[in-house]
Scaffold this active site. Structure first.
Site: not given
Length: 214
Positions: A38, A106, A135
């Site tokens: 990611r 998600s 995040k």
């Protein structure tokens, strides 16, 4: 997809001064089953070069490799699959592009979880269970109540994610989770492999107690 218990995601901001590949290799040595790349900040070229290197490393360890967001990069490096958020390309479109590769989605609410299952997701992320700084655009914690809802109503594999630490994972397991994902707790650890093994020991206990319940 192969059964899994411990899922690690890259988070280079949590280990300044240490190479991403070195940290992720330690996680694989510690027993993670899935690694996700990611990287929302680098250029696609940089993400591609990281993906190529991680693909080689995950092959060496027999670990499933997932790329976040970038379907084209996942296809180019022959990753095992992709992971998408609620605002990314639709699952239907992603399936058309990746064929029978793994697609993870998600989810933050039971409606999203049930829709992902109905549309053919291979697994879902359930979270963020706790507050997380991993995040920037993170939604509010869904708490272990959402984990319980998914445990009761969703039939595809799910992985609990978001602010999960060795100090609170027992709550998540008690809510029914048998697979967990951690980012900062794993990659930011001074003993990455040891932290992974500690998570797996807790999950092993979970598998036995859940089996005893049924």
């Amino acid at each position: 997809m192969k059964e899994f218990r411990l899922y690690a995601i890259t988070g280079e901001q949590f280990h300044p001064g240490r190479e991403m590949l070195e940290v992720m290799e330690e996680a694989m040595k510690g027993g993670v089953d899935i690694v996700q790349l990611r990287d929302k900040d680098s250029s696609p070229e940089v993400v591609l070069s990281k993906a190529k290197a991680l693909r080689e490393l995950t092959r060496k360890y027999g670990v499933t490799f997932i790329v976040n967001d970038y379907i084209d990069i996942a296809l180019e490096v022959d990753a095992d699959g992709v992971h998408l958020g609620q605002d990314d390309v639709s699952l239907v479109e992603a399936r058309r592009r990746v064929g029978n590769k793994i697609i993870g989605i998600s989810t933050h609410a039971i409606e999203e979880a049930l829709l992902a299952e109905e549309q053919g997701a291979d697994y879902i992320g359930v979270g963020p269970v706790f507050a997380t700084k991993t995040k920037v655009d993170v939604v509010d914690p869904v708490t272990v109540d959402y984990v319980k809802q998914v445990t009761e109503r969703v039939n595809i594999p799910y992985v609990a994610i978001g602010g999960i630490k060795l100090s609170n994972v027992d709550e998540v397991i008690a809510a029914g989770a048998t697979r967990i994902c951690a980012v900062s707790e794993i990659v930011g650890s001074s003993d990455v492999a040891g932290t992974c093994q500690a998570f797996l020991r807790k999950l092993e206990g979970a598998g036995q107690s859940h089996a005893a319940d049924h």
